[in-house]
Design an enzyme around this catalytic site. Structure first.
Site, PDB file in Angstrom:
ATOM      1  CG  HIS A 199       3.463   1.070   4.821  1.00 49.60           C
ATOM      2  ND1 HIS A 199       3.056   0.640   6.055  1.00 49.60           N
ATOM      3  CD2 HIS A 199       2.969   2.321   4.663  1.00 49.60           C
ATOM      4  CE1 HIS A 199       2.356   1.587   6.629  1.00 49.60           C
ATOM      5  NE2 HIS A 199       2.278   2.614   5.814  1.00 49.60           N
TER       6      HIS A 199
ATOM      7  CG  HIS B  76       0.477   6.744   1.445  1.00 49.75           C
ATOM      8  ND1 HIS B  76       1.705   6.368   1.902  1.00 49.75           N
ATOM      9  CD2 HIS B  76      -0.403   6.508   2.459  1.00 49.75           C
ATOM     10  CE1 HIS B  76       1.599   5.899   3.137  1.00 49.75           C
ATOM     11  NE2 HIS B  76       0.320   5.979   3.497  1.00 49.75           N
TER      12      HIS B  76
END
Length: 430
Positions: free
Chosen positions: A103, A81
């Site tokens: 998320h 990420h």
């Protein structure tokens, strides 16, 4: 089938070691101290990957048996990420109208939402995107607006120019001009592969792979009545009915004495009677208007052979001398009497005292109001005389006259009578 007798390094998933290839290899190698297991990235609570990071002495395999944990277990920090700066740069470059954060940990996403809102507060309100951070299983509705465009092609893209010059030869093609802004365009909208076009029905096969088709319907309705009865009922319902007549093979089909009669209601529906004994045929091209007219005609045909009016109008009186002209007059008088009784009923619903007198195709109605109902009237009662005389019962035209001292009452009676006469008139088909 994997040969692990020699040294090897295997990248396997899933990373939580709950199932799949990674779990099969872990169960196979966990008891050997020569082996090792590296956990890459985040491990969720209550998973095997999170459990072995605390170095337990035993683990449970997928088959349910317990075995010692002798292999090396280590954790490597790895994340796929992006961080806040990269997220912010990406959102700024895309410039979206809606941002939905999902998320991620609630606290971290909350900080990201606050930072984005603080950044976009510097923009005008109409240019700020909507930022949402919905919990799981919560519905989010987004409204998107876009402007669609379509190309006008074929005959719709051309309109003939006005030509008032008499010296121009007729053989020369007329000049065309492009449609102007605001002109109404009526055609068929065809969308294919994100491309839209508007064409005339006759140009559909030229500019698209589509074709224009039509569906014709034919319905056989049982009808044991006479054609003259059907003609009367159709005339009461519709105006401007075109009637054509053909000779029929009476010996073969047992047709009516009038032959084969076709009633055309506008350009939509046809009713054919006399071709086959006991059957009336309704034909029409399927369309919203045609379907409605056809349904009403089927109900009308069924009613024409079963109503008391049809029996009375088509039955012959017990007389030795019977003239067709006389029968036609009786039919017209009976139809006019039904309309006049409808006027009487409408007036009785509006006023307390109504007396009616019928004479041929003329009806006289005397409406009486008490003096208490009209304070301006000093007499015992207020009387209004309405006369309705049908000039042509086939098209429903009638002459209405109202005599009364009170103009307001006269207007009310006249409006009531005229509405009933207009409602009982046949429907005009353009």
């Amino acid at each position: 089938t994997f040969d692990d007798r020699g040294p090897s390094v295997v990248f396997a998933s899933p990373g939580m070691l709950q199932s799949g290839v990674s779990r099969q290899l872990f169960d196979r190698w966990a008891s050997d101290p020569k082996n090792g297991c590296l956990i890459a990235g985040y491990a969720v609570e209550h998973t095997l990957a999170k459990e072995i990071m605390s170095q337990p002495k035993e683990v449970v395999t997928m088959e349910g048996r317990r075995q010692p944990l002798n292999c090396l277990v280590d954790y490597v920090s790895f994340s796929a990420h992006v961080d806040f700066v990269q997220n912010r740069d990406f959102i700024t470059s895309v410039n979206p109208t809606n941002i939905i954060l999902v998320h991620g940990a609630k606290e971290e996403m909350g900080r990201l939402k606050g930072a984005l809102m603080l950044q976009y507060n510097k923009l005008p309100e109409n240019k700020r995107p909507t930022i949402a951070m919905p919990p799981n299983e919560v519905e989010v509705k987004l409204i998107f607006t876009r402007r669609r465009s379509a190309k006008v092609m074929g005959k719709l893209a051309e309109s003939p120019a006005d030509d008032n010059n008499d010296q121009v030869e007729e053989s020369k093609a007329k000049a065309v001009v492009e449609p102007r802004e605001g002109d109404a365009v009526r055609g068929i909208l065809v969308t294919q592969q994100n491309s839209s076009k508007i064409v005339a029905p006759e140009d559909l096969s030229t500019y698209t792979p589509l074709r224009v088709g039509s569906v014709s319907s034919r319905l056989h309705v049982p009808f044991v009545g006479k054609i003259e009865t059907l003609r009367m009922f159709l005339g009461e319902m519709f105006r401007d009915i075109e009637e054509t007549r053909e000779d029929s093979e009476a010996d073969v089909d047992g047709a009516d004495d009038e032959g084969v009669v076709t009633f055309s209601i506008g350009s939509q529906v046809k009713v054919i009677a006399g071709k086959t004994k006991g059957v009336a045929t309704v034909e029409w091209d399927c369309s919203p208007v045609g379907d409605v007219i056809a349904d009403s005609l089927v109900a009308l045909i069924m009613h024409a052979q079963s109503s008391a009016a049809s029996i009375r109008l088509t039955g012959r009186p017990c007389r030795h001398r019977s003239k067709k002209a006389r029968e036609g007059d009786l039919e017209n008088q009976a139809t006019a009497e039904e309309h006049l009784r409808a006027v009487h009923q409408a007036l009785s619903d509006q006023f307390l005292s109504v007396e009616a007198t019928y004479e041929a195709m003329k009806g006289t109605f005397e409406v009486t109001l008490d003096a208490n109902d009209n304070a301006s009237e000093e007499s015992n009662g207020l009387v209004c005389i309405a006369t309705v005389e049908f000039e042509n019962i086939l098209d429903g035209t009638a002459k209405v006259t109202v005599e009364c001292e009170d103009e307001k009452l006269a207007a009310n009676v006249r409006g009531c009578v005229q509405n009933v006469v207009a409602a009982s008139a046949p429907i005009a088909m353009d």
